[in-house]
Design an enzyme around this catalytic site. Structure first.
Site, PDB file in Angstrom:
ATOM      1  CB  SER A   1      -0.962  -0.048   1.195  1.00 49.69           C
ATOM      2  OG  SER A   1      -1.921   0.954   1.140  1.00 49.69           O
TER       3      SER A   1
ATOM      4  CG  ASP B   1      -2.544   4.078  -1.507  1.00 52.67           C
ATOM      5  OD1 ASP B   1      -3.321   3.943  -2.465  1.00 52.67           O
ATOM      6  OD2 ASP B   1      -2.549   3.311  -0.524  1.00 52.67           O
TER       7      ASP B   1
ATOM      8  CG  ASP C   1      -2.817  -0.530  -2.471  1.00 59.90           C
ATOM      9  OD1 ASP C   1      -2.815   0.653  -2.070  1.00 59.90           O
ATOM     10  OD2 ASP C   1      -3.368  -1.457  -1.844  1.00 59.90           O
TER      11      ASP C   1
ATOM     12  CG  ASP D   1      -5.975   0.720  -0.821  1.00 57.07           C
ATOM     13  OD1 ASP D   1      -5.162   1.667  -0.729  1.00 57.07           O
ATOM     14  OD2 ASP D   1      -5.971  -0.253  -0.029  1.00 57.07           O
TER      15      ASP D   1
END
Length: 446
Positions: A102, A241, A243, A245
């Site tokens: 992440s 960010d 990833d 999400d």
């Protein structure tokens, strides 16, 4: 007794160190494959990743583990985490895997698992998989070993789906948008979606090299994007960010709006339109007191959960709610996605801009936040700062001083060796005093 493998958001750690080793990934893939394999002819798993160098190592190790238990593997390459939720369900897979840490630095990595419904696994499912891993998994017979193949159009499938979440017959013509992709999983996806909807796109963080994911960019470091918004006179800045999400928005004046402001806007709009299920928003204990006061004034309930988007989603599903999220920018809209989706969240904000004709600055500052401070304190291995008498005493004294005019929240991160200290107070002077006392105690014991 082995160490606990799963944390608050899957498995995460320093790449090539326990538990983020190739051996552990292989064993985890085998255990998850055995857990999800049902009595049917074909068993599928989809695997995506962000742009970290270590993603290659973990991708191939997981593939070996899954195929050893008879699972057929679909390799999607770099795609956002929400794309895994969507494609796991779309491809009728038994399990989805996202390889990502992440917003963490490139030296870290992680493994997130999704069930066949596209939602992250429950604590019970993770515990069962961990039990299988610790006991050892018997591989399948040679004739039952699974196959692996690349899915070349995975990104395109998600791009097309993301566009369907934008209002029909609406376009982004005339809007100039800065989008910072954090050199991460959405480095191609987000600019493509925005451009295909008609926006003039100014991309940033779209040159991943395996090491620069989240490096001085993205939702945790929006300063460069804010400068670019002002420099280019853009209408909006979007910061994702690693990833993708989570999302942080920047208005045309260069001001950053966090997830609380976004949720306040969408909750209010949806309530007015009769779309807010249960007339409630689900958020974590970190969300600002100002958000709660704003919602209550609109007759909207704020339901709080522990920190972590998985806790938010679990509460949403249990209560039948369709909007939730975190101050950090995880925005979950189950009408569109099964997990936080930064791009689809940004599209809903853009829809509000297009439909109302208002500027980002008119929409992104919905309520006045109660003064809040968050300080992270790194602690050494083997230390337990929160259990010491010094920290416990400092916390008790701080809570007494705050009384009904503020609140204190102190917790250990589930993904990093950090103690997160957050406090709110109507009196900024009192807030400074309380934070100095508690943070000083934590640092002394760290």
């Amino acid at each position: 007794m082995s160490k606990k493998l799963f944390g608050t958001d899957g498995v995460r750690g320093l790449a090539n160190s326990w538990p983020m080793t190739a051996d552990m990934a292989l064993r985890l893939g085998a255990a998850a494959g055995r857990y999800f394999r049902q009595d049917k002819q074909e068993h599928r798993v989809v695997i995506g990743k962000d742009t970290r160098l270590s993603g290659y190592m973990l991708e191939y190790a997981l593939t070996a583990g899954f195929t050893s238990t008879g699972m057929n593997v679909f390799l999607l390459g770099p795609v956002p985490t929400p794309a895994i939720g969507y494609l796991t369900h779309s491809l009728r897979a038994d399990v989805g895997v996202m390889i990502s840490a992440s917003h963490n630095p490139a030296s870290d990595n992680g493994i997130k698992l999704f069930g066949p419904d596209g939602y992250k696994l429950s604590d019970e499912a993770e515990a069962a998989i961990e039990k299988l891993l610790n006991e050892g998994v018997t591989p399948s017979a040679p004739q039952h070993i699974g196959r692996a193949r690349r899915v070349d159009d995975a990104r395109g499938r998600y791009v097309e789906y993301a566009k369907t979440t934008f209002p029909n017959r609406r376009r982004l013509d005339g809007l100039r948008i800065v989008v910072d992709c954090a050199n991460g999983a959405a480095y191609r996806t987000a600019p493509e979606v925005l451009w295909e909807l008609g926006a003039e796109v100014i991309p940033m963080g779209v040159e991943p090299d395996g090491f620069n994911i989240n490096l001085n960019c993205g939702s945790t470091r929006p300063e460069a994007a804010a400068r670019k918004v002002l420099e280019t006179r853009a209408d909006l800045g979007i910061c994702l960010d690693g990833d993708a999400d989570r999302v942080v928005l920047i208005d045309e004046q260069g001001r950053v709006a966090d997830g609380d402001q976004f949720m306040a806007l969408i909750a209010t709009r949806w309530a007015q339109e009769g779309r807010l299920a249960g007339n409630a928003l689900v958020a974590t204990v970190m969300s600002n007191l100002g958000l709660e006061r704003h919602l209550n004034a609109q007759g909207i309930e704020l339901k709080r959960t522990p920190v972590g988007d998985r806790h938010v989603v679990e509460a949403m599903r249990a209560g039948g709610h369709n909007l939730g999220g975190e101050q950090s920018g995880h925005i979950v809209m189950t009408d569109y996605a099964t997990t936080g989706d930064g791009l689809i969240g940004a599209l809903q904000f853009l829809a509000a801009m297009v439909e109302t004709g208002q500027r980002a600055s008119d929409l992104a500052q919905v309520f006045k936040p109660v003064p809040q401070q968050l300080i992270n304190v790194r602690f050494a291995k083997g230390k337990t700062p929160l259990k010491t008498d010094l920290v416990q005493t400092a916390m008790a004294e701080a809570e007494k001083e705050l009384g009904q005019d503020g609140r204190l929240l102190i917790r250990e991160s589930g993904t990093e060796p950090l103690i997160r200290v957050m406090a709110e107070a109507l009196d900024p002077g009192l807030l400074d005093k309380v934070m100095d006392k508690v943070v000083g105690a934590v640092r002394q014991e760290s």
